[in-house]
Design a protein around this motif. Structure first.
Motif: not given
Ligand code: NAI
Length: 507
Positions: A347-361, A477-479
């Motif tokens: 929600y409000g994040e891009d895939v790049s931010t989400a996967v890097s925060a969650q440690g996903l490939d 806003e953060r991203v």
């Protein structure tokens, strides 16, 4: 205040004749004046044709049509306005010309005659400042076409007497229109609230997230709007809407929420202004909008496994419910199998931010927009990171399109397309409420009637969840680091206190 029975309309163009039409239909006598006598004659002729058509369709009696026409009297000079209880101006959009007109009218009309301006972009207070009795001046902002757009903004200038606005609101109801009351601030309600859809649609396009047609399709079929931003801009045409975008931005002293886009500046300079030019964001052949064909859904690969990130419980629930219904090969577990497609639901994040925060490939990861319920939606949005590999994009596309519902594949974007445009619309409406430019009810009323949105923006924020909208905005806003997305205090406080966005302060 005297009952309004005779009104003067100055300016017999598109707006003036529309105002004359609804006034005469409501039984008022109308004195129509224009510096061009031909404009008055052609307005009366156009009104005659309109009423003839309405009579032919049985919507108006033949005698009523004739009577309405007789009530519209051509005025040869401004002095003919002497017996009016109200004069509405719909002349050229220039402050100096409107000021001169109002000053001249004051020399003609009675002390208690109301002077109203149909301006869409000038300050009512500034127009009234040229008058000896500024308290009699107010805004009366109708929309084009006047007879069909059943809303009018009644604008109180700083010196307007409240009874003047009350009388205009009452008259609006007599003419079958819904009045909404607004403070004298740039864009009033409708043109202010309308900044969200257009400017955010343009930001999405500028970030190369999706094509114009893709953005429009998402806004229509996923978010339920009648038109997307680019269809709307093509309809109003950039020679009108680009200057409005610039003007409102400047009038709010470079407020980031209203920041226009160089996309429209370049297109305007090139003459690609919209439907009326045959070329805008779309090309038009014989008046028909040409929409590029969509990429068909690929075939579902064999031995596919799909893992959905449980990070966002609601998004997870929506995504897995849909995928189960589609018979997709879901696997569970707290981490994805090494050969599984990964779906995140930010929600409000891009895939790049989400996967890097969650440690996903990132190569195997895609995002699915779950802000709107997926069940029954006419379109789904699938988002890629810059590292997502084509085979995983195609696998996700195939799995999500298994029931034939179209899937729009977009590039990485904080808040997909629908989340960020809708959150921007809600946020701007919240800020209109915070500035007390209008009541929350009037904001929603003005936007549904004036912009044709399926629901008012404040009710929409409530329906989608105020906490969710706030989360979307804070994350964008953060991203992005862009002040444009900072959440309105109205929204923040109502989330903090568990209040509806339609709820004004209690005391
Ligand atoms: P228009 O160009 O169709 O008509 C303006 C008319 O005013 C012309 O017939 C012109 O001869 C006449 N005129 C100009 N100066 C005059 C003067 N000093 N005294 C008497 N007549 C004069 O313009 P339109 O579209 O009808 O707009 C008029 C006003 O309504 C503007 O203030 C505009 O901002 C506002 N408005 C326009 C909307 C639209 O969609 N067209 C929507 C809402 C407001």
């Amino acid at each position: 205040m005297k009952e309004i029975q005779t009104i003067g309309v100055v300016g017999a163009g598109a707006m003036g004749r529309g105002i004359a039409q609804i006034a005469a239909q409501a039984g008022l006598r109308v004195r129509l004046y224009d510096t061009s006598a031909e404009a008055v004659a052609s307005a009366r002729e156009a009104l005659r044709q309109t009423w003839d058509k309405l009579a032919q369709k049985g919507k108006l009696g033949a005698a009523d049509a004739q009577a309405a026409l007789e009530r519209v009297v051509a005025a040869g000079a401004l002095s003919d306005m002497a017996d009016c209880q109200l004069v509405v101006e719909a002349i050229v959009e220039r402050l100096d010309v409107k000021r001169d007109l109002f000053a001249a009218l004051e020399g003609v009309v009675a002390e208690d005659c109301i002077l109203a301006s149909n301006t869409s972009s000038l300050s009512i207070t500034a127009i009234a400042a040229a008058c000896k009795r500024p308290q009699r001046v107010a805004g009366y902002h109708f929309f084009n076409p006047v007879a069909l757009m059943k809303v009018v903004e009644v604008i109180d200038g700083l010196r307007s007497a409240p009874e003047v606005g009350d009388a205009l609101a009452e008259l609006a109801r007599r003419m079958g229109h819904t009045p909404v009351r607004a403070k004298d601030m740039p864009g009033f309600i409708v043109n202010h609230a309308g900044r969200g859809m257009n400017t955010e649609g343009l930001r999405v396009a500028q970030e190369a997230v999706a094509s114009f047609a893709q953005v429009d399709a998402i806004m229509r079929e996923q978010a339920g709007f009648r038109m997307g931003p680019f269809e709307l801009l093509d309809l109003t045409a950039l020679d009108v809407s680009h200057p409005v975008m610039e003007s409102i931005y400047r009038q709010f002293y470079d407020e980031a929420r209203f920041r226009p886009s160089p996309i429209t500046a370049v297109r305007l300079a090139g003459g690609l202004i919209g439907r009326k030019a045959g070329e805008g964001f779309y090309t038009y052949v014989d008046g028909q909008k040409q929409v590029p064909a969509e990429t068909p859904a690929p075939a579902l690969p064999q031995n596919l496994k799909i893992w959905v990130s449980p990070k966002h419980p609601e998004g997870y629930a929506r995504a897995t419910a849909l995928l189960e219904k589609l018979g997709a090969p879901l696997i569970s577990g707290s981490t994805p199998a090494a050969d599984a497609l990964i779906i995140v639901t930010p929600y409000g994040e891009d895939v790049s931010t989400a996967v890097s925060a969650q440690g996903l490939d990132p190569a195997r990861s895609v995002g699915l927009d779950t802000l709107y319920a997926l069940d029954g939606a006419k379109r789904r949005s699938l988002m890629l990171s810059p590292a997502t590999q084509p085979q995983w994009r195609d696998a996700a596309h195939a799995a999500l399109a298994a029931d034939g519902v179209p899937v729009t594949v977009i590039q990485d974007s904080p808040g997909f397309v629908a989340q960020r445009i809708v959150a921007t619309i809600v946020n701007i409406a919240c800020d209109i409420a915070q500035q007390q430019i209008a009541t929350p009810e009037d904001i929603d009323r003005a936007v549904t009637l004036g912009l044709g949105y399926p629901t008012g923006p404040l009710a929409l924020g409530d329906a989608l969840g105020t906490t969710r909208i706030l989360e979307v905005l804070k994350n964008i806003e953060r991203v992005t680091g862009d002040q444009r997305y900072r959440p309105s205090l109205w929204l923040q406080r109502r989330v903090q206190l568990g209040m509806s966005l339609l709820e004004p302060a209690a005391a």
